[in-house]
Design an enzyme around this catalytic site. Structure first.
Site, PDB file in Angstrom:
ATOM      1  CD  GLU A 190      -3.447   1.198   2.175  1.00  0.00           C
ATOM      2  OE1 GLU A 190      -3.404   0.024   2.368  1.00  0.00           O
ATOM      3  OE2 GLU A 190      -3.567   2.284   2.177  1.00  0.00           O
ATOM      4  CG  ASP A 239      -1.230  13.984  -1.198  1.00  0.00           C
ATOM      5  OD1 ASP A 239      -1.982  14.225  -0.450  1.00  0.00           O
ATOM      6  OD2 ASP A 239      -0.119  13.458  -0.881  1.00  0.00           O
TER       7      ASP A 239
HETATM    8  C1  SAM Z   1      -4.430  12.115   0.640  1.00  0.00           C
HETATM    9  S1  SAM Z   1      -3.624  11.166   1.570  1.00  0.00           S
HETATM   10  C2  SAM Z   1      -4.576   9.593   1.558  1.00  0.00           C
HETATM   11  C3  SAM Z   1      -4.123   8.779   2.757  1.00  0.00           C
HETATM   12  C4  SAM Z   1      -4.723   7.232   2.997  1.00  0.00           C
HETATM   13  N1  SAM Z   1      -4.546   6.436   1.485  1.00  0.00           N
HETATM   14  C5  SAM Z   1      -6.476   7.463   2.927  1.00  0.00           C
HETATM   15  O1  SAM Z   1      -7.165   7.288   1.850  1.00  0.00           O
HETATM   16  O2  SAM Z   1      -6.821   8.120   3.889  1.00  0.00           O
HETATM   17  C6  SAM Z   1      -1.886  10.772   0.497  1.00  0.00           C
HETATM   18  C7  SAM Z   1      -1.003  10.087   1.256  1.00  0.00           C
HETATM   19  O3  SAM Z   1       0.231  10.005   0.562  1.00  0.00           O
HETATM   20  C8  SAM Z   1       1.347   9.858   1.166  1.00  0.00           C
HETATM   21  N2  SAM Z   1       2.426  10.082   0.085  1.00  0.00           N
HETATM   22  C9  SAM Z   1       2.437  11.060  -1.089  1.00  0.00           C
HETATM   23  N3  SAM Z   1       3.487  10.516  -1.698  1.00  0.00           N
HETATM   24  C10 SAM Z   1       4.045   9.633  -1.482  1.00  0.00           C
HETATM   25  C11 SAM Z   1       5.147   8.821  -1.793  1.00  0.00           C
HETATM   26  N4  SAM Z   1       5.737   9.020  -2.963  1.00  0.00           N
HETATM   27  N5  SAM Z   1       5.490   7.636  -1.055  1.00  0.00           N
HETATM   28  C12 SAM Z   1       4.727   7.486   0.212  1.00  0.00           C
HETATM   29  N6  SAM Z   1       3.887   8.058   0.496  1.00  0.00           N
HETATM   30  C13 SAM Z   1       3.378   9.163  -0.137  1.00  0.00           C
HETATM   31  C14 SAM Z   1       1.283  11.351   1.780  1.00  0.00           C
HETATM   32  O4  SAM Z   1       2.070  11.514   3.064  1.00  0.00           O
HETATM   33  C15 SAM Z   1      -0.127  10.891   2.471  1.00  0.00           C
HETATM   34  O5  SAM Z   1      -0.194  10.526   3.717  1.00  0.00           O
END
Ligand code: SAM
Length: 239
Positions: free
Chosen positions: A60, A134
């Site tokens: 994930e 995001d």
């Molecule tokens: C908008 S949040 C969604 C979190 C979760 N999947 C949810 O649906 O509640 C997106 C998450 O992706 C993480 N993220 C963004 N780019 C990433 C990367 N390149 N590698 C790992 N995590 C990443 C961010 O830190 C953030 O917590």
């Protein structure tokens, strides 16, 4: 190995409010056992991360606070789960769930998921989730979106045949782009048969915090499932 980034390229927050003392103590105690780093160079075999060497490993990317990851890991104790996240408060929440649910099949990579993808062996992952990434809706930020042709190319390399890719978003523009990327990619097949297939979350797909936020704000989430197509078999030499 691929041409994927060799250094971290993550936009957005890494740290929120300071953790409560109890949670910080839990993180200090469990994180060294749960998290792993990549070797300085070369391929990274994920199977030894798990004591009983599961036959399937699920990944994930951007698990947020980890609701989905913890629920899936609890439902599937026979599989190994790797979660990637850079937001420390979310990682701390997931660690709380790992302890509360006694999960022995979760390991964490706390850096840019693309560094891990680049290091994993071909066909080593059976399922990939990127849920509510995001959206970066501004035109000048769109290149920051993690679901891109480059990411799909690298995922196709590490995904086993018939492995499933699950994506979700509540941003209509991002959904169109995801759909275009997936349906236009020669190594993925979109699994939807009828419109409801992307409007309703399948029963074996636990909700996430960002899905709940979207629903509370009146936005409609969309769910996309795709299958990694079989690799072409190399033909035997003709004599
Ligand atoms: C908008 S949040 C969604 C979190 C979760 N999947 C949810 O649906 O509640 C997106 C998450 O992706 C993480 N993220 C963004 N780019 C990433 C990367 N390149 N590698 C790992 N995590 C990443 C961010 O830190 C953030 O917590």
């Amino acid at each position: 190995m691929t041409d994927a980034p060799q250094r971290r390229v993550v936009y957005g927050r890494r740290r929120g409010r300071p953790l409560r003392l109890g949670r910080q103590a839990l993180v200090d105690r469990l994180l060294p056992r749960l998290s792993f780093d990549l070797p300085a160079a070369g391929e990274f075999d994920p199977r030894p991360l798990f004591a009983d060497r599961p036959r399937s490993i699920w990944l994930e990317i951007g698990f947020g606070a980890g609701e989905h990851l913890a629920a899936q890991a609890e439902r599937h104790p026979d599989k190994g789960f790797i979660g990637c996240e850079v937001f420390e408060n979310g990682v701390a929440r997931l660690i709380g769930e790992v302890e509360r649910r006694h999960l022995a099949n979760v390991r964490l990579f706390l850096d840019d998921a693309r560094l891990l993808i680049a290091a994993l062996p071909p066909a080593s992952i059976e399922r990939v989730f990127i849920l509510f990434p995001d959206p970066w809706p501004k035109q000048r930020h769109k290149k920051r979106r993690i679901v891109s042709r480059e990411t799909l190319d690298t995922l196709a390399r590490i995904m086993a045949e018939a492995a499933e890719l699950r994506l979700a978003t509540d941003d209509p523009g991002y959904f169109s782009s995801m759909l275009e990327q997936v349906t236009g990619h020669p190594e993925f097949a979109w699994l939807a048969r009828r419109p409801g297939d992307w409007r309703a979350r399948p029963p074996d797909w636990p909700p996430t915090r960002f899905e709940e936020k979207a629903l509370a704000a009146g936005r409609e989430p969309a769910f996309l499932r795709a299958r990694r197509r079989p690799r072409p078999t190399s033909s035997a030499p003709v004599r």
